[in-house]
Scaffold this motif. Structure first.
Motif, PDB file in Angstrom:
ATOM      1  N   ARG A 211      33.568  64.703  41.721  1.00 24.05           N
ATOM      2  CA  ARG A 211      33.583  65.866  42.623  1.00 24.05           C
ATOM      3  C   ARG A 211      33.850  67.053  41.838  1.00 24.05           C
ATOM      4  NH1 ARG A 211      34.902  67.310  47.418  1.00 24.05           N
ATOM      5  NH2 ARG A 211      36.110  69.315  48.057  1.00 24.05           N
ATOM      6  N   ARG A 212      32.777  68.109  41.865  1.00 26.11           N
ATOM      7  CA  ARG A 212      32.655  69.404  41.585  1.00 26.11           C
ATOM      8  C   ARG A 212      32.387  69.324  39.877  1.00 26.11           C
ATOM      9  NH1 ARG A 212      36.924  73.087  45.046  1.00 26.11           N
ATOM     10  NH2 ARG A 212      35.751  72.789  47.093  1.00 26.11           N
ATOM     11  N   ASP A 215      30.182  72.669  37.342  1.00 31.23           N
ATOM     12  CA  ASP A 215      31.232  73.688  37.696  1.00 31.23           C
ATOM     13  C   ASP A 215      30.514  74.818  36.922  1.00 31.23           C
ATOM     14  OD1 ASP A 215      31.717  73.224  34.931  1.00 31.23           O
ATOM     15  OD2 ASP A 215      33.784  72.503  35.297  1.00 31.23           O
ATOM     16  N   ASN A 230      19.803  70.049  43.454  1.00 34.19           N
ATOM     17  CA  ASN A 230      20.516  69.068  43.841  1.00 34.19           C
ATOM     18  C   ASN A 230      19.992  68.079  45.083  1.00 34.19           C
ATOM     19  OD1 ASN A 230      22.872  67.122  44.359  1.00 34.19           O
ATOM     20  ND2 ASN A 230      24.171  68.959  45.057  1.00 34.19           N
ATOM     21  N   THR A 235      29.120  67.632  47.169  1.00 36.76           N
ATOM     22  CA  THR A 235      30.396  67.346  46.323  1.00 36.76           C
ATOM     23  C   THR A 235      30.117  67.510  45.130  1.00 36.76           C
ATOM     24  OG1 THR A 235      30.257  64.976  46.701  1.00 36.76           O
ATOM     25  CG2 THR A 235      31.560  66.183  48.458  1.00 36.76           C
ATOM     26  N   VAL A 237      28.702  69.569  43.113  1.00 37.45           N
ATOM     27  CA  VAL A 237      28.567  70.779  42.624  1.00 37.45           C
ATOM     28  C   VAL A 237      29.774  71.862  43.243  1.00 37.45           C
ATOM     29  CG1 VAL A 237      27.082  73.016  42.661  1.00 37.45           C
ATOM     30  CG2 VAL A 237      26.093  70.669  42.335  1.00 37.45           C
ATOM     31  N   ASP A 238      30.221  72.596  42.438  1.00 33.78           N
ATOM     32  CA  ASP A 238      31.235  73.631  42.851  1.00 33.78           C
ATOM     33  C   ASP A 238      30.479  74.703  43.496  1.00 33.78           C
ATOM     34  OD1 ASP A 238      32.928  75.702  43.109  1.00 33.78           O
ATOM     35  OD2 ASP A 238      34.189  75.471  41.296  1.00 33.78           O
ATOM     36  N   GLU A 239      30.417  74.558  44.874  1.00 28.73           N
ATOM     37  CA  GLU A 239      29.503  75.547  45.468  1.00 28.73           C
ATOM     38  C   GLU A 239      29.780  77.084  45.363  1.00 28.73           C
ATOM     39  OE1 GLU A 239      27.506  73.696  49.160  1.00 28.73           O
ATOM     40  OE2 GLU A 239      29.181  74.800  49.827  1.00 28.73           O
ATOM     41  N   GLN A 240      31.230  77.440  45.284  1.00 29.32           N
ATOM     42  CA  GLN A 240      31.447  78.734  45.235  1.00 29.32           C
ATOM     43  C   GLN A 240      30.954  79.259  43.932  1.00 29.32           C
ATOM     44  OE1 GLN A 240      32.565  81.119  47.412  1.00 29.32           O
ATOM     45  NE2 GLN A 240      31.989  79.419  48.897  1.00 29.32           N
ATOM     46  N   ALA A 241      31.312  78.608  42.713  1.00 30.12           N
ATOM     47  CA  ALA A 241      30.724  78.800  41.476  1.00 30.12           C
ATOM     48  C   ALA A 241      29.143  78.912  41.257  1.00 30.12           C
ATOM     49  CB  ALA A 241      31.188  77.560  40.349  1.00 30.12           C
ATOM     50  N   TYR A 259      25.014  69.457  50.710  1.00 27.90           N
ATOM     51  CA  TYR A 259      25.785  70.662  50.368  1.00 27.90           C
ATOM     52  C   TYR A 259      27.443  70.016  50.824  1.00 27.90           C
ATOM     53  CZ  TYR A 259      21.634  72.965  51.592  1.00 27.90           C
ATOM     54  OH  TYR A 259      20.343  73.415  51.533  1.00 27.90           O
ATOM     55  N   GLU A 260      28.329  70.857  50.565  1.00 23.06           N
ATOM     56  CA  GLU A 260      29.797  70.291  50.357  1.00 23.06           C
ATOM     57  C   GLU A 260      30.270  69.934  51.634  1.00 23.06           C
ATOM     58  OE1 GLU A 260      33.002  71.199  47.474  1.00 23.06           O
ATOM     59  OE2 GLU A 260      31.991  73.236  47.501  1.00 23.06           O
TER      60      GLU A 260
END
Length: 325
Positions: A211-212, A215, A230, A235, A237-241, A259-260
């Motif tokens: 998970r993430r 980052d 991806n 999950t 990838v830290d989507e916000q980052a 996507y997450e």
């Protein structure tokens, strides 16, 4: 209810249910007016589950409701929505559909790479908007001379590597351990591999352990000419980052098929011109999805005949017949 009846908890592709129903009695739980009441009545008679999507977790709480459960046949390669460890500890075999979708997903991975680096979707939108008569489309980055770092060198990762090599890319990889006989350089640290490559291809399994994994530090390592692709699970990838890295130019571009929180994609990501976004279509061809569905059926039929399932996951090796009638 017959000994080999199969329960499908949630709706998915029609082809999966149709193929199963053609060989074994199938119960579609989502069609029951009161699924909980139906399950309470029939659970003791059920020994097989066909998992048709990640929207319904096959967790210990659910599996405990089926006291005689013997097999969970899952549609797809990833099975993080199933607690396979718990299943294995309780004599339940879990199967998935490896192999049949490797080439299809690897093709999409390379397509996303080309689309993201050469800005092909943006160029098409430029033409369709009538901008070409006014000016030329801006020059783009190039694919040549790049190094692709593959996170997760499994079947799909290897299929991607073969394609990437044909494009002249150098290949390196990161995973849980170095693989014998693999001609690519292994990086024990994902952050260090990110610094050594300018295309990061995410092809590892999902789940709590990954998970993430990609980052902000990993994205910074890719650098301003770096590209993230991806095709695995959102999950990882830290989507916000990632949004911040794309927005600020910390990386050049991204190509995403996952996507997450599918099917919900953040508006901030959709608004970014340097993100190429696909709606999880990596294996979504008629031929491949039918082959995946057939794999689910073949596992269930083998089980119903007292034979070893074809593609059990590592956590749940087949231990022979469990008293199947």
């Amino acid at each position: 209810m017959k000994p080999h009846d199969v329960l499908m908890p949630s709706e998915g592709m029609d082809v999966v249910a149709d193929l199963i129903a053609g060989r074994l009695p199938l119960h579609r739980l989502w069609l029951e007016p009161d699924p909980d009441a139906w399950l309470a009545q029939w659970a003791p008679a059920l020994r097989a589950v066909a998992s048709n999507g990640h929207q319904f977790p096959i967790d210990p709480a659910f599996m405990r409701r089926l006291p005689h459960l013997e097999i969970v046949a899952s549609f797809g390669v990833g099975y993080e929505h199933i607690d396979a460890k718990w299943a294995g500890e309780h004599g339940i075999v879990v199967t998935h559909t490896p192999g049949v979708l490797d080439d299809e997903v690897a093709d999409i991975a390379m397509a996303l790479t080309l689309m993201a680096v050469r800005r092909l979707p943006q160029a098409e939108r430029f033409l369709r908007a009538g901008e070409w008569p006014k000016s030329s489309f801006p020059l783009t980055a190039s694919l040549g001379g790049r190094t692709m770092g593959i996170l997760g060198l499994g079947r799909i990762g290897k299929a991607i590597a073969l394609r990437a090599e044909s494009f002249g890319l150098d290949i390196v990889y990161h995973g849980r351990h170095a693989q014998p006989g693999v001609p690519y350089r292994f990086y024990p640290s994902l952050a260090e591999m990110a610094k050594a490559c300018d295309i990061l291809m995410v092809a590892a399994p999902g789940g709590p352990e990954t998970r993430r994994l990609v980052d902000a530090e990993v994205l910074r390592g890719l650098g301003p000419d770096g590209v993230l692709i991806n095709i695995a699970r959102g999950t990882l990838v830290d989507e916000q980052a990632l949004i911040e890295a794309l927005r600020t130019g910390a990386i050049l571009a991204a190509g995403l098929d996952v996507y997450e929180n599918e099917p919900n994609v953040p508006a901030e990501l959709i608004a970014l011109d340097n993100a190429v976004l696909l709606p999880h279509v990596g294996s979504a061809s008629v031929k491949t999805r039918r082959a995946m569905a057939q794999c689910v059926v073949d596992n269930l039929v083998a089980w119903s005949e007292g034979k070893p399932p074809l593609t059990p996951v590592p956590e749940t090796p087949w231990r022979g017949s469990w008293g199947i009638d």
